[in-house]
Design an enzyme around this catalytic site. Sequence first.
Site, PDB file in Angstrom:
ATOM      1  N   GLU A 117      62.710 105.686 -48.548  1.00 39.96           N
ATOM      2  CA  GLU A 117      62.081 104.749 -47.615  1.00 39.96           C
ATOM      3  C   GLU A 117      63.150 103.917 -46.897  1.00 39.96           C
ATOM      4  OE1 GLU A 117      57.884 104.091 -49.550  1.00 39.96           O
ATOM      5  OE2 GLU A 117      59.339 103.064 -50.815  1.00 39.96           O
ATOM      6  N   HIS A 146      66.103 100.495 -48.422  1.00 41.79           N
ATOM      7  CA  HIS A 146      64.637 100.490 -48.428  1.00 41.79           C
ATOM      8  C   HIS A 146      64.138  99.411 -47.468  1.00 41.79           C
ATOM      9  CE1 HIS A 146      60.645  99.621 -50.115  1.00 41.79           C
ATOM     10  NE2 HIS A 146      60.710 100.750 -50.792  1.00 41.79           N
ATOM     11  N   CYS A 182      50.013 100.064 -51.701  1.00 42.86           N
ATOM     12  CA  CYS A 182      50.590  98.800 -51.242  1.00 42.86           C
ATOM     13  C   CYS A 182      50.101  98.415 -49.851  1.00 42.86           C
ATOM     14  CB  CYS A 182      52.118  98.881 -51.245  1.00 42.86           C
ATOM     15  SG  CYS A 182      52.788 100.322 -50.402  1.00 42.86           S
ATOM     16  N   CYS A 230      53.624  98.734 -44.444  1.00 49.54           N
ATOM     17  CA  CYS A 230      54.137  97.525 -45.096  1.00 49.54           C
ATOM     18  C   CYS A 230      55.412  97.008 -44.428  1.00 49.54           C
ATOM     19  CB  CYS A 230      54.415  97.786 -46.578  1.00 49.54           C
ATOM     20  SG  CYS A 230      52.928  97.846 -47.597  1.00 49.54           S
ATOM     21  N   HIS A 258      59.884  95.968 -61.171  1.00 50.32           N
ATOM     22  CA  HIS A 258      59.025  95.230 -60.237  1.00 50.32           C
ATOM     23  C   HIS A 258      58.321  94.037 -60.878  1.00 50.32           C
ATOM     24  CE1 HIS A 258      59.351  99.046 -57.948  1.00 50.32           C
ATOM     25  NE2 HIS A 258      59.041  98.365 -56.882  1.00 50.32           N
ATOM     26  N   GLU A 261      56.731 102.639 -42.465  1.00 48.73           N
ATOM     27  CA  GLU A 261      55.667 102.257 -43.398  1.00 48.73           C
ATOM     28  C   GLU A 261      54.882 101.077 -42.838  1.00 48.73           C
ATOM     29  OE1 GLU A 261      57.036 101.462 -47.387  1.00 48.73           O
ATOM     30  OE2 GLU A 261      55.108 100.605 -47.967  1.00 48.73           O
TER      31      GLU A 261
END
Lengths: 658, 658
Positions: B322, B270, B415, B340, B160, B338
């Site tokens: 996810e 994802h 997040c 996000c 990341h 999610e």
Amino acid sequence: MPRPGSAVPPSPSLPPGQNSVPAGPVRPGPGASAALVPAAAEIRAGFWHSRRDVNARTSIPQGPELLESAGNLSNLRIVAGTADGAFRGGYPFVDTDVYKWLEAASWQLGQRRQDHDRLAADVERIVSLVAEAQQPDGYLNTWFQLLKGGERYKDLRWGHELYCAGHLIQAAVAHHRSTGRRELLDVAVKFADHIDSVFGPPGSGRPIDGIDAHPEVETALVELYRETGERRYLDLAGYFVDRFGHGLLGGEAYCQDRVPVREATNVEGHAVRQLYLLAAATDLATETGDAELRAAAERLWDAMTRTKTHITGGLGAHHDEEDFGDPFELPNERAYCETCAAIASIQWSWRMALLTGEARYGDLIERTLYNGFLAGVSLDGERWLYVNPLQVRDGHTDTGGDQSARRTRWFRCACCPPNAMRLLASLEHYLASGDEDGLQIHQYVTGRVTADVGGTPVVARVETEYPWQGTIAVTVDEAPADRPWTLSLRIPRWCSDYRVRCGSTTYDATNAPVRDGWLRLERTWAPGDHVVLDLSLGPRLTTADPRADAVRGCVAIERGPLVYCLEGVDHPGGGLDDIVVDPTRPLAVEHRPELLGGVTTIVAAGRRRPDEDRGWWPYADAVADSGQSGDPLELTAIPYYAWANRQDGPMRVWLPTF
Amino acid sequence: MPRPGSAVPPSPSLPPGQNSVPAGPVRPGPGASAALVPAAAEIRAGFWHSRRDVNARTSIPQGPELLESAGNLSNLRIVAGTADGAFRGGYPFVDTDVYKWLEAASWQLGQRRQDHDRLAADVERIVSLVAEAQQPDGYLNTWFQLLKGGERYKDLRWGHELYCAGHLIQAAVAHHRSTGRRELLDVAVKFADHIDSVFGPPGSGRPIDGIDAHPEVETALVELYRETGERRYLDLAGYFVDRFGHGLLGGEAYCQDRVPVREATNVEGHAVRQLYLLAAATDLATETGDAELRAAAERLWDAMTRTKTHITGGLGAHHDEEDFGDPFELPNERAYCETCAAIASIQWSWRMALLTGEARYGDLIERTLYNGFLAGVSLDGERWLYVNPLQVRDGHTDTGGDQSARRTRWFRCACCPPNAMRLLASLEHYLASGDEDGLQIHQYVTGRVTADVGGTPVVARVETEYPWQGTIAVTVDEAPADRPWTLSLRIPRWCSDYRVRCGSTTYDATNAPVRDGWLRLERTWAPGDHVVLDLSLGPRLTTADPRADAVRGCVAIERGPLVYCLEGVDHPGGGLDDIVVDPTRPLAVEHRPELLGGVTTIVAAGRRRPDEDRGWWPYADAVADSGQSGDPLELTAIPYYAWANRQDGPMRVWLPTF
């Protein structure tokens, strides 16, 4: 009803074959409160004979090579100092792949097939590896010894050290029971004694008050007690079982640590962990007469089947944490239904059947065996499913990992294949039982059953084409000449129509002497006496409790103990996402010996739903579907256990009715 | 239809407030092929004003303390050498919590509220921390610097590092656009230049041909190009976007590496990664006119909404990885959705709206804003949902982790909260746009809109009680006196009945000048000209495409843009697993100012299904349900966004009709 009888004491000193209790798993010890005692059985022909033949000829013999190539055996050699190299494998429990294979092979050795010698040599070789790898004080875990500098019991949440010990012990018990040899049993005893010196309650003088987050050692210790008569192992198992649920592992349901078994109201958390723990709780209730543990086990089995069991017998609704999920949360695509959980369910239910004498445990065993378990093994015995979904969608993209909907030769986490091997190799031990009053046949398999009935042997032959045909013929071969006893045959819960012929007497479902699932035929039997039970196998459409939201408006096709499914390969020209079944039309049955090793197919009338284009947004006011529109289609269903043996593609068990 | 017009060039040298393009996210650069240019807007009252007030007064001000207590800020100090201690946090991307908060606070600073000074001081302090932590060559990642000995770019699958850089860059762009200050922009430029010196295609002279498995830096680099005019950043973003799908990361869908964006036929893997990548692809298509990328983005948006979007706008069907899941695999209990991903969907859709000028992107933004996104933030702004399920069952046991169905003060993987803060703080930038021909209002919020229409400012006021009432009044405040332009109002896809009054002219749904979702009113407008759009908000029952098996036989209650749900707390005396709605009975609407901050509730007629005891096995032949049996029950539905603000308990969006 079978009633609690005195159990036959274990006789570890007897050579194999001379013990009146067969050399299989679960042998209640002296003074046990079990209602039933396992009967010896042989499987001689038919459905399960074929599946076991594949297990014996293909699956088990391939084990050593697979364990070699995956690194499991080399890990043992490195620990033993007989080879160099680095640890291989991704988990701290890779040793159990070896132990479960040894257990499978040991049960297999008890059957003395023509290919016995090669297998015996493989077992001997691998038993030696294990013995050489064991540390002087009894400990053994290649992950911790090779990767963690010999650190021990510092990570009980993830370490699996006692879990590994448990599978080693079970393998050792199987090896000893089947072969009479002590090499592996000695290793197991040494390991168990080591564990008993380390783990115990505060004040016991043991340094660690703790449990392994993956139950397994508990039921293994009970079996070791049964095999050796050493009460310490039973006590240690009892200590472990009762320490779950008190926050020693942080209180997570995943680790079975949220609530004590005695207080739990439903199964929860990681399915296999829960089921192994409950198998141990049942073993303890059996051996100690602990009524509270027994009540907990009965309560939890009931809650599990009522609310958390897929129609296939599969257990575990979540991929995430391999969790049971909530009551009635029974997804199709993401049904986890691990093959190991099906095996654990069978193991637990068999213990419940022996403890209580009730027929319903045999119902769940049957359903799980023929569906949720058997789907995990390919027809050729060479490929496996770890998870057993009830639906694979059109356009499914599969990454091919352990939790894939594709059969795989071996897994990174290879728990399921050797677990399936050990169940298949010991299957004859889950079929029948005896008590003081008679013989109970729980599962219908062509073969021979020998039970101890009040001290006298009773021998019966079973002949059947089950599950393809519903006729089961039982012939008494040996029986005491001077006193009556009861032949009990399980009437499956799915069966509402049957006939019985017993000598000159006939019954049907309206007048047969059936109570709580047992057909009980009591008389003074003579050799040659013959009973024919004829179960009606008419195919049926099944619905679910309406709280099982995932299958609202759907039916499943079943016939006898088999759950059926559609596969894309049988429905060319489209997928399965848009099919609809017409539940008002009759089902057609056809046995097709050329298909999938010989299966009975069921053809239903259906159609393809026309594509109602809702534009880019698939939610809108209800669009009328006449219930007639779309192209008519014959839906060809195959037994669920046989899916994924041809080509990749969609599959579904539950069929929409609109 | 709005047509492609010339975009307004970025003016990074202008002080904030003097740029005709508002200081918000997504500012197409010179020569961009966007159809629309974002308009400046203010939100002055009503629904979103309240939500933003909570964001400004509670959520954002709490950020520094939460980041301090979670260790994020101390990690930066340790790296900068201004404090001692060990890294805290569980993930290599913890720095992004800081960056997203900085972005949120920066957008907030652009609004110059009375509590401006304290926030500005917090921002200045934390910007300094980031600047001090940056390495001399521009690199910054506290996880790798503190835990991995400064190792860089060795683990692009999980590291990341570029993802973190991306959020830093986005924060810097926001900070510069809102405040005109360069401190954070300088840090971002230095980091971007460093990345540009390290990553590039073979032959570029850069040492690494690689991508970060979590897209984010790509769209950030486009924004940095827009802010600085430096073309290298755009080129680098283009290089990254096109390197996905070629196996650099092992080929997994999880990493967006299974198939190149240009070739993909549906969203996969994802969800947040996929959506950030597609936002970047859309940015690139906008800036470069790349028709193939644009076509891919349009194709994938269409496939996503048709097959993989929950009715709430939520995205992501699997907890495991996810992941988006398969087409029409849209579970309720385990909907991941999610927060996000909802934010990313809004960000992507806004870019699509600007690129294409089409109204449907505003439809999805609206749905997601009011439902799938907003449910993620508690009414008091202090607690959050990471995942947004559509059903919580009776007897649900919740472990309370990040993926819990309980609102949580902060997450281990935090997040979502600062992501929600940044969206709310910049929400006025997602409402309206302009082009050479006029002004387009995408979302209905009381406030003021200023667009550049062919070089002349157009100002309009919007007044509405949306979403509780459907009347939207638009008053022109400023307009060129000498030429006609078009006021475009989005007619939501959910709305089939509406009226329009424009001066003395009235329209309804049969004759209004609506095409492809835009009501287009063209004339020479004068200040004071007034348009009233009256959308009928009659509550409605919605069904799903029948391939969405999880909701077969169910309806959802909707009103206007709001999706409704039932909560257990409104239905005492039982749970929600056994409720049934009667879709033939009328729905009653009641606005309740005292409830949940003021919501309109909808009452439906229903009943509790009687418990049909199937015994221990929940599958059986169909049991007739008359459709009438069970106790009648008023079902009180609340807006989905407001659930989980009272007490734990069951919830459901989809209501069984039998």
